[in-house]
Design a protein around this motif. Structure first.
Motif, short mmCIF file in Angstrom:
data_model
loop_
_atom_site.label_atom_id
_atom_site.label_comp_id
_atom_site.label_asym_id
_atom_site.label_seq_id
_atom_site.Cartn_x
_atom_site.Cartn_y
_atom_site.Cartn_z
N THR A 182 0.92 -1.08 -0.19
CA THR A 182 0.03 -0.06 -0.14
C THR A 182 0.76 1.40 0.12
OG1 THR A 182 -1.67 -1.05 1.35
CG2 THR A 182 -1.77 1.24 1.35
N ALA A 201 -2.00 6.50 1.29
CA ALA A 201 -3.29 5.90 1.45
C ALA A 201 -3.09 4.90 2.46
CB ALA A 201 -3.24 5.03 -0.06
N GLN A 240 -7.68 0.07 4.62
CA GLN A 240 -8.84 -0.31 4.03
C GLN A 240 -9.49 -1.39 5.06
OE1 GLN A 240 -10.89 1.06 1.62
NE2 GLN A 240 -9.37 2.58 1.58
N GLU A 275 -7.38 1.94 -2.99
CA GLU A 275 -6.06 3.01 -2.64
C GLU A 275 -5.42 3.61 -3.57
OE1 GLU A 275 -4.41 -0.61 0.62
OE2 GLU A 275 -3.35 -0.51 -1.45
N VAL A 290 -7.51 6.82 -3.38
CA VAL A 290 -7.18 7.84 -2.08
C VAL A 290 -6.13 8.21 -2.37
CG1 VAL A 290 -6.55 7.63 0.09
CG2 VAL A 290 -8.53 6.15 -0.58
N GLU A 291 -4.98 7.68 -2.92
CA GLU A 291 -3.42 8.21 -3.16
C GLU A 291 -3.76 9.47 -3.98
OE1 GLU A 291 -0.84 6.80 -1.64
OE2 GLU A 291 0.81 7.68 -2.71
N ASP A 330 -5.69 11.74 -4.23
CA ASP A 330 -6.20 12.87 -3.53
C ASP A 330 -5.31 13.97 -3.47
OD1 ASP A 330 -8.83 13.95 -2.29
OD2 ASP A 330 -7.46 14.09 -0.64
N GLY A 366 -11.33 7.98 5.35
CA GLY A 366 -9.82 8.39 5.41
C GLY A 366 -9.59 9.52 6.52
#
Ligand SMILES: [Ca+2]
Lengths: 220, 220
Positions: free
Chosen positions: A8, A12, A17, A30, A33-34, A36, B166
């Motif tokens: 991961t 993230a 998760q 992931e 999320v990364e 973002d 998150g």
């Protein structure tokens, strides 16, 4: 297919998760999320609507919107879904490699290598098939080897021109930048659309007429 | 076709387009300039990557990225280009109507009317054919009358869930919000994808297990 060699990513990983998330979906989430972090990569261009610099996520959204509005100006037929995918993905490498301003030749020198390494690292978060598909789209965009890539790149060059024109200068006022240099950096628009390149040249000439971009470098 | 009845919108009018810009292109560019304001519409959700609230342009970009990564989970076949167009356009009305937080029932009451008027005004900047096409896409998204619209709406509901999870709570900590209400507001995800709804429920349950969203309203 084993993914155990690809952990991961750090960002993230901050909030793991839930247990039991299927492996393929976990990798995809992931990645979502990364990325973002793209909202945190600042560009040089100031917005039109606020007195702050634009970030890469906003910029990428604006390009997608422009594709929907302006695709009819492509000189060659384009598959719009591929153009959209390219503009949505095109700046992701800057999460790790940072933004390289268009008018900064020193930073431009090792940009290609930095971005290639960033792409290796970022797209590897995804399942293998998506990693390969996203990487191929990004390579195609960078190398402008298709009508879709040329049109996506034209949007990427036209959008900051609209911001600079609407801001009565913007990054056109970077020391050393001249009308001739802006024209040279923007000429790839003409590889995708004669009509949009005609319009872009009119914007630049009008900007020069009004003193928003110098006709010649006053320091030269 | 005469466009004289539709003036340049106020924001885009601040710096007029150059003389001689073809009429159709002028309207399209004015639309592209006008929607820069989406970068200024703040949502409730805090970002993962920075300690500030997300704006609608960033959010819309994130949905587009999610469509590219997660389209395979749609239970019905979807035309990805139409889903992408919907998520890119879906929040534009908020430029004039403002963001209505999901957990604010009072603001929600006249939301539909305000957004419809905003759509009338905003899409009218475009040439007639594009005005009609964009409006139809937005109506379809709002009414969820197609597989594409249902999947686009699912992305719109799933993305803030990822931000809240998150952020170990985020807008789940809004006074009065409970696990049951979050589940109710997010259930439309299940209309698009059984697998993503399963994942979303796991996120919410895990959030409740960890105390990030209350199991019941402590004030009730
Ligand atoms: Ca919304």
């Amino acid at each position: 297919m084993s993914h155990h060699d690809r952990p991961t990513p750090e960002f993230a990983a901050a909030v793991p998760q839930p247990d039991g998330t299927p492996e393929r979906l976990r990798r995809q989430i992931e990645f979502v999320v990364e990325v973002d972090q793209l909202k945190n990569v600042l560009r040089q261009s100031p917005l039109l609507a606020a007195d702050r610099r634009e970030n890469d996520a906003e910029h990428s959204w604006h390009l997608a919107l422009m594709v929907l509005v302006l695709a009819e100006y492509a000189d060659e037929p384009v598959d719009v879904v591929r153009v959209l995918a390219m503009v949505v993905l095109h700046d992701l490498v800057e999460i790790y490699a940072g933004d390289t301003p268009l008018y900064d030749s020193a930073a431009g020198a090792d940009q290609e290598e930095r971005e290639r390494l960033a792409a290796d690292r970022l797209f590897a978060i995804l399942p293998d098939d998506q990693r390969d598909r996203f990487r191929a789209l990004w390579d195609e965009f960078e190398e402008r080897t298709s009508a879709e890539a040329r049109f996506a790149k034209a949007m990427d060059r036209l959008q900051p021109l609209l911001l600079n024109y609407g801001n009565r200068g913007g990054t056109w006022r970077t020391p050393g930048v001249t009308e001739a240099e802006v024209l040279a950096r923007k000429s790839v628009i003409g590889d995708a659309s004669a009509e949009l390149w005609d319009y872009a040249r009119t914007l630049i000439r009008t900007g020069a007429d009004r003193g928003w971009v110098p006709r010649a470098d006053p320091g030269a």
